[in-house]
Design an enzyme around this catalytic site. Structure first.
Site, PDB file in Angstrom:
ATOM      1  N   GLY A  12      28.911  -5.207  -4.076  1.00 16.87           N
ATOM      2  CA  GLY A  12      28.690  -3.832  -3.636  1.00 16.87           C
ATOM      3  C   GLY A  12      29.517  -3.525  -2.404  1.00 16.87           C
ATOM      4  N   ALA A  13      30.737  -4.049  -2.366  1.00 17.36           N
ATOM      5  CA  ALA A  13      31.557  -4.017  -1.156  1.00 17.36           C
ATOM      6  C   ALA A  13      31.974  -2.621  -0.719  1.00 17.36           C
ATOM      7  CB  ALA A  13      32.802  -4.881  -1.362  1.00 17.36           C
ATOM      8  N   GLY A  41      29.996   0.108  -0.997  1.00 12.78           N
ATOM      9  CA  GLY A  41      28.832   0.917  -0.652  1.00 12.78           C
ATOM     10  C   GLY A  41      28.603   0.970   0.850  1.00 12.78           C
ATOM     11  N   HIS A  82      13.554   7.807   5.685  1.00 11.10           N
ATOM     12  CA  HIS A  82      14.924   7.399   5.396  1.00 11.10           C
ATOM     13  C   HIS A  82      15.787   8.622   5.108  1.00 11.10           C
ATOM     14  CE1 HIS A  82      12.957   3.497   4.852  1.00 11.10           C
ATOM     15  NE2 HIS A  82      14.147   2.965   5.019  1.00 11.10           N
ATOM     16  N   HIS A  83      17.066   8.385   4.973  1.00 11.93           N
ATOM     17  CA  HIS A  83      18.036   9.443   4.692  1.00 11.93           C
ATOM     18  C   HIS A  83      17.737  10.126   3.355  1.00 11.93           C
ATOM     19  CE1 HIS A  83      19.942   6.642   1.813  1.00 11.93           C
ATOM     20  NE2 HIS A  83      19.673   5.718   2.724  1.00 11.93           N
ATOM     21  N   LYS A 125      18.198   8.335  -0.317  1.00 13.94           N
ATOM     22  CA  LYS A 125      17.451   7.157  -0.760  1.00 13.94           C
ATOM     23  C   LYS A 125      16.691   7.485  -2.040  1.00 13.94           C
ATOM     24  CE  LYS A 125      14.266   3.554   0.856  1.00 13.94           C
ATOM     25  NZ  LYS A 125      15.153   2.463   0.377  1.00 13.94           N
TER      26      LYS A 125
END
Length: 267
Positions: free
Chosen positions: A8-9, A11, A155-156, A159
């Site tokens: 998931g590099a 993200g 949370h943002h 989410k």
């Protein structure tokens, strides 16, 4: 150096993992993986993360990325068990920060650990949040079920799951201290004429908005006083730094399934 692959590099978390690994004195970026349709395939992982070229291209080939690697960090939501199994088959330790793990996923991790895998799986990699887990357990044990417990998390607005995995774990900690059952005793929100709050429930409330990284509060209330334990994350780096500590922990650990309480010596 611990050669580490990030799944998931591209993200939000993945980019910060890449950037922090680039700055690490003990970890080295060995691979960067994304899903097969990602528009970032072939691009340099460091450039995508905004920290300069890392010399590692983002790929969809996890098996290829694992060759010569020592560890994997995975905050992705899809194929978590399969990628962890593949890491174990290649002799790599695995740090899993995915919050939406099922009981079946955890059972599979346990089987892999019994076969020699080294895995850290945690709802939340933050050092501060894991201290919060310990403090909530102590508070619940000392105060007892005479206190009403309410949990809020924010949370943002992007989410997808609610409540957060961290909020779920906080409720589980209270349930374990009081021998309650999460599925029966946690009440998710209130609406309408619901009557007086019962003594045998834990209130759970999820808020969403803006770019909030993660706020969690556990409230213990009784007539005459209220105790609030709160953790607020202002940067994803708090989770990243915990994940890197987990990689370093596994480099010296025996095969097994661990959590961040093990990593931080809080058990």
């Amino acid at each position: 150096m611990i050669r580490t692959v990030v799944i998931g590099a591209a993200g939000r978390m993945g980019r910060r993992l890449v950037a922090n690994i680039q700055e690490s004195d003990t970890l080295e970026l060995a691979g960067a993986v994304e899903y097969a349709e990602s528009p970032f395939l072939g691009q340099d992982a460091g450039a995508v993360a905004g920290c300069g070229n890392a010399g590692v291209a983002i790929t969809a080939d996890l098996a290829g990325a694992l060759k010569g690697a020592d560890a994997v960090i995975n905050f992705a939501t899809a194929g978590v068990v399969e990628s962890t199994r593949l890491a174990a088959e290649n002799g790599c330790s695995a740090v899993v920060g995915t919050t939406a793990l099922t009981a079946a996923d955890k059972a599979e991790f346990a089987k892999l650990a019994e076969s020699g895998a080294r895995i850290v799986a945690a709802y939340n990699m933050s050092v501060g949040v894991n201290l919060l887990f310990k403090l909530v357990k102590e508070a619940a044990t000392i105060l007892g079920p005479d206190y009403d417990v309410e949990i809020t998390e924010m949370h943002h607005n992007q989410k997808k799951d609610a409540p957060s995995g961290t909020a779920v774990r906080l409720a589980e900690v209270v349930c374990e201290a009081w021998d309650w059952d999460y599925d029966k005793d946690v009440r998710h929100g209130r609406e309408g004429l619901v009557g007086a709050r019962t003594k045998h429930e834990i209130g759970m409330h999820s808020l969403r908005g803006g770019d909030v990284v993660g706020d969690h509060t556990v409230i213990f209330a009784i007539n005459g006083e209220r105790i609030e334990l709160t953790h607020k994350a202002s940067s994803r780096d708090t989770f990243v730094k915990g994940a890197l500590r987990a990689v370093e922990f596994l480099a010296k650990a025996k095969p097994g399934l661990y959590d961040m309480q093990d990593v931080l010596g809080l058990k």
